[in-house]
Design a protein around this motif. Structure first.
Motif, PDB file in Angstrom:
ATOM      1  N   UNK A  24       0.850  -1.194   0.000  1.00  0.00           N
ATOM      2  CA  UNK A  24       0.000   0.000   0.000  1.00  0.00           C
ATOM      3  C   UNK A  24       0.884   1.241   0.000  1.00  0.00           C
ATOM      4  N   UNK A  25       0.534   2.206  -0.862  1.00  0.00           N
ATOM      5  CA  UNK A  25       1.245   3.490  -0.867  1.00  0.00           C
ATOM      6  C   UNK A  25       0.242   4.609  -0.640  1.00  0.00           C
ATOM      7  N   UNK A  26       0.721   5.669   0.025  1.00  0.00           N
ATOM      8  CA  UNK A  26      -0.210   6.710   0.454  1.00  0.00           C
ATOM      9  C   UNK A  26      -0.037   8.031  -0.279  1.00  0.00           C
ATOM     10  N   UNK A  27       0.647   8.014  -1.429  1.00  0.00           N
ATOM     11  CA  UNK A  27       0.898   9.276  -2.132  1.00  0.00           C
ATOM     12  C   UNK A  27       0.206   9.361  -3.477  1.00  0.00           C
ATOM     13  N   UNK A  28      -0.805   8.538  -3.683  1.00  0.00           N
ATOM     14  CA  UNK A  28      -1.591   8.647  -4.915  1.00  0.00           C
ATOM     15  C   UNK A  28      -0.738   8.406  -6.165  1.00  0.00           C
ATOM     16  N   UNK A  29       0.269   7.561  -6.029  1.00  0.00           N
ATOM     17  CA  UNK A  29       1.121   7.261  -7.178  1.00  0.00           C
ATOM     18  C   UNK A  29       0.388   6.376  -8.188  1.00  0.00           C
ATOM     19  N   UNK A  30       0.638   6.667  -9.465  1.00  0.00           N
ATOM     20  CA  UNK A  30      -0.016   5.900 -10.521  1.00  0.00           C
ATOM     21  C   UNK A  30       0.640   4.530 -10.734  1.00  0.00           C
ATOM     22  N   UNK A  31       1.956   4.483 -10.586  1.00  0.00           N
ATOM     23  CA  UNK A  31       2.708   3.287 -10.969  1.00  0.00           C
ATOM     24  C   UNK A  31       3.185   2.510  -9.746  1.00  0.00           C
ATOM     25  N   UNK A  32       3.011   1.218  -9.790  1.00  0.00           N
ATOM     26  CA  UNK A  32       3.490   0.372  -8.692  1.00  0.00           C
ATOM     27  C   UNK A  32       4.192  -0.844  -9.263  1.00  0.00           C
ATOM     28  N   UNK A  33       5.167  -1.361  -8.500  1.00  0.00           N
ATOM     29  CA  UNK A  33       6.066  -2.410  -8.978  1.00  0.00           C
ATOM     30  C   UNK A  33       6.222  -3.485  -7.914  1.00  0.00           C
ATOM     31  N   UNK A  34       6.417  -4.725  -8.367  1.00  0.00           N
ATOM     32  CA  UNK A  34       6.872  -5.808  -7.497  1.00  0.00           C
ATOM     33  C   UNK A  34       8.184  -6.355  -8.056  1.00  0.00           C
ATOM     34  N   UNK A  35       9.183  -6.409  -7.152  1.00  0.00           N
ATOM     35  CA  UNK A  35      10.484  -6.986  -7.477  1.00  0.00           C
ATOM     36  C   UNK A  35      10.765  -8.144  -6.527  1.00  0.00           C
ATOM     37  N   UNK A  36      11.659  -9.027  -6.980  1.00  0.00           N
ATOM     38  CA  UNK A  36      12.279  -9.919  -6.027  1.00  0.00           C
ATOM     39  C   UNK A  36      13.775  -9.657  -6.037  1.00  0.00           C
ATOM     40  N   UNK A  37      14.359  -9.787  -4.848  1.00  0.00           N
ATOM     41  CA  UNK A  37      15.775  -9.498  -4.676  1.00  0.00           C
ATOM     42  C   UNK A  37      16.475 -10.746  -4.180  1.00  0.00           C
ATOM     43  N   UNK A  46       9.028  -8.341 -11.389  1.00  0.00           N
ATOM     44  CA  UNK A  46       8.055  -9.422 -11.582  1.00  0.00           C
ATOM     45  C   UNK A  46       6.876  -8.898 -12.400  1.00  0.00           C
ATOM     46  N   UNK A  47       6.236  -7.852 -11.892  1.00  0.00           N
ATOM     47  CA  UNK A  47       5.108  -7.204 -12.562  1.00  0.00           C
ATOM     48  C   UNK A  47       5.118  -5.734 -12.195  1.00  0.00           C
ATOM     49  N   UNK A  48       4.512  -4.930 -13.042  1.00  0.00           N
ATOM     50  CA  UNK A  48       4.210  -3.576 -12.649  1.00  0.00           C
ATOM     51  C   UNK A  48       2.828  -3.173 -13.139  1.00  0.00           C
ATOM     52  N   UNK A  49       2.324  -2.109 -12.535  1.00  0.00           N
ATOM     53  CA  UNK A  49       0.978  -1.635 -12.854  1.00  0.00           C
ATOM     54  C   UNK A  49       1.043  -0.129 -13.022  1.00  0.00           C
ATOM     55  N   UNK A  50       0.456   0.371 -14.117  1.00  0.00           N
ATOM     56  CA  UNK A  50       0.500   1.816 -14.365  1.00  0.00           C
ATOM     57  C   UNK A  50      -0.853   2.485 -14.144  1.00  0.00           C
ATOM     58  N   UNK A  51      -1.829   1.671 -13.711  1.00  0.00           N
ATOM     59  CA  UNK A  51      -3.152   2.231 -13.415  1.00  0.00           C
ATOM     60  C   UNK A  51      -3.981   1.134 -12.753  1.00  0.00           C
ATOM     61  N   UNK A  52      -5.084   1.543 -12.181  1.00  0.00           N
ATOM     62  CA  UNK A  52      -5.971   0.547 -11.574  1.00  0.00           C
ATOM     63  C   UNK A  52      -6.393  -0.470 -12.628  1.00  0.00           C
ATOM     64  N   UNK A  70      -7.515  -1.152  -6.403  1.00  0.00           N
ATOM     65  CA  UNK A  70      -7.542   0.243  -5.948  1.00  0.00           C
ATOM     66  C   UNK A  70      -6.175   0.858  -6.221  1.00  0.00           C
ATOM     67  N   UNK A  71      -6.177   2.147  -6.414  1.00  0.00           N
ATOM     68  CA  UNK A  71      -4.952   2.830  -6.817  1.00  0.00           C
ATOM     69  C   UNK A  71      -3.831   2.640  -5.785  1.00  0.00           C
ATOM     70  N   UNK A  72      -4.186   2.632  -4.513  1.00  0.00           N
ATOM     71  CA  UNK A  72      -3.149   2.621  -3.490  1.00  0.00           C
ATOM     72  C   UNK A  72      -2.624   1.220  -3.163  1.00  0.00           C
ATOM     73  N   UNK A  73      -3.252   0.193  -3.700  1.00  0.00           N
ATOM     74  CA  UNK A  73      -2.920  -1.168  -3.270  1.00  0.00           C
ATOM     75  C   UNK A  73      -2.543  -2.046  -4.462  1.00  0.00           C
ATOM     76  N   UNK A  74      -1.419  -2.750  -4.315  1.00  0.00           N
ATOM     77  CA  UNK A  74      -0.939  -3.642  -5.378  1.00  0.00           C
ATOM     78  C   UNK A  74      -0.555  -4.955  -4.718  1.00  0.00           C
ATOM     79  N   UNK A  75      -1.214  -6.015  -5.102  1.00  0.00           N
ATOM     80  CA  UNK A  75      -1.018  -7.322  -4.460  1.00  0.00           C
ATOM     81  C   UNK A  75      -0.260  -8.262  -5.374  1.00  0.00           C
ATOM     82  N   UNK A  76       0.633  -9.009  -4.778  1.00  0.00           N
ATOM     83  CA  UNK A  76       1.375 -10.055  -5.494  1.00  0.00           C
ATOM     84  C   UNK A  76       0.870 -11.397  -4.985  1.00  0.00           C
TER      85      UNK A  76
END
Lengths: 112, 111
Positions: A24-37, A46-52, A70-76
């Motif tokens: 979850x991010x709280x700054x209304x960002x459009x883009x979210x990413x999942x990485x593995x390290x 792994x995946x990214x999302x540029x919009x709901x 939802x814009x603030x939440x990105x689930x893997x």
């Protein structure tokens, strides 16, 4: 301050279990990413999302799926966890017209 | 394809300068970044440089960019124990906000 939070810092799951990692991010960002390290391999996307409801595969999407309802939440999602998915998972977000990524603290997942 | 390379470890004495190097392959990079990951934490942006610059200084940090050789370096002056971390180099080349990441250099500080 931008804040990116991840649901768990440490997680232990059994082979074959379905695993959900939440970000979850709280700054209304459009883009979210999942990485593995992984040691010596750096960050792999792994995946990214540029919009709901929008998603794009990264470099290593096999064995994973994502959800952005939802814009603030990105689930893997790991549909059926395997031992080779033991890793550190990092979530990040960024707003449009900025390339600076803000990271969550990471979830260390162990699959036994 | 694009590739970013870094050495995996660097060991320096406390008080010395640390120089972490990175090479990249895509000449169309727009921004190049240094991120820092402290033990048990996520990554934080340390500094960045735009591709039309060749140097950027910020207190103890100096970033040098050699576009001809596709070489980026991060110099930390007067290295302290709090600088112990993994340092990631990353470049932006695409239009969809993806970054290409190096494997990370672990900086080890000797007393």
């Amino acid at each position: 301050d931008v804040k990116v939070t991840q649901s768990s810092r440490y997680l232990v799951k059994r082979t074959g279990e379905k695993v959900f990692l939440e970000c979850v991010q709280d700054m209304d960002h459009e883009n979210m990413f999942w990485y593995r390290q992984d040691p010596g391999l750096g960050l792999r996307l792994i995946y990214f999302s540029y919009d709901v409801k929008m998603k794009e595969k990264g470099d290593i999407p096999e064995g994973y799926s994502v959800s952005r309802e939802k814009k603030e939440r990105f689930s893997l999602i790991l549909e059926s966890a395997s031992t080779n998915q033991t890793s550190m998972y990092l979530c990040a977000s960024t707003q449009d017209n900025s390339y600076e990524q803000y990271f969550g603290p990471g979830t260390r997942l162990t699959v036994t | 394809g694009e590739d970013v390379e870094q050495s995996l470890f660097l060991s320096v004495r406390e008080g010395d300068s640390s120089v972490i190097n990175c090479t990249y392959t895509d000449s169309s990079s727009t921004y190049l970044y240094w991120y820092k990951q402290e033990p048990g934490a996520g990554l934080q942006l340390l500094t960045y440089i735009f591709s039309n610059m060749d140097m950027k200084q910020d207190q103890r940090l100096t970033v040098l960019l050699n576009k001809k050789d596709k070489h980026l370096s991060l110099r930390i002056a007067d290295t302290q124990t709090g600088d112990s971390a993994i340092y990631f180099c990353a470049e932006h080349v695409d239009s969809n906000y993806q970054l290409i990441w190096g494997a990370g250099t672990k900086l080890i500080i000797k007393p």
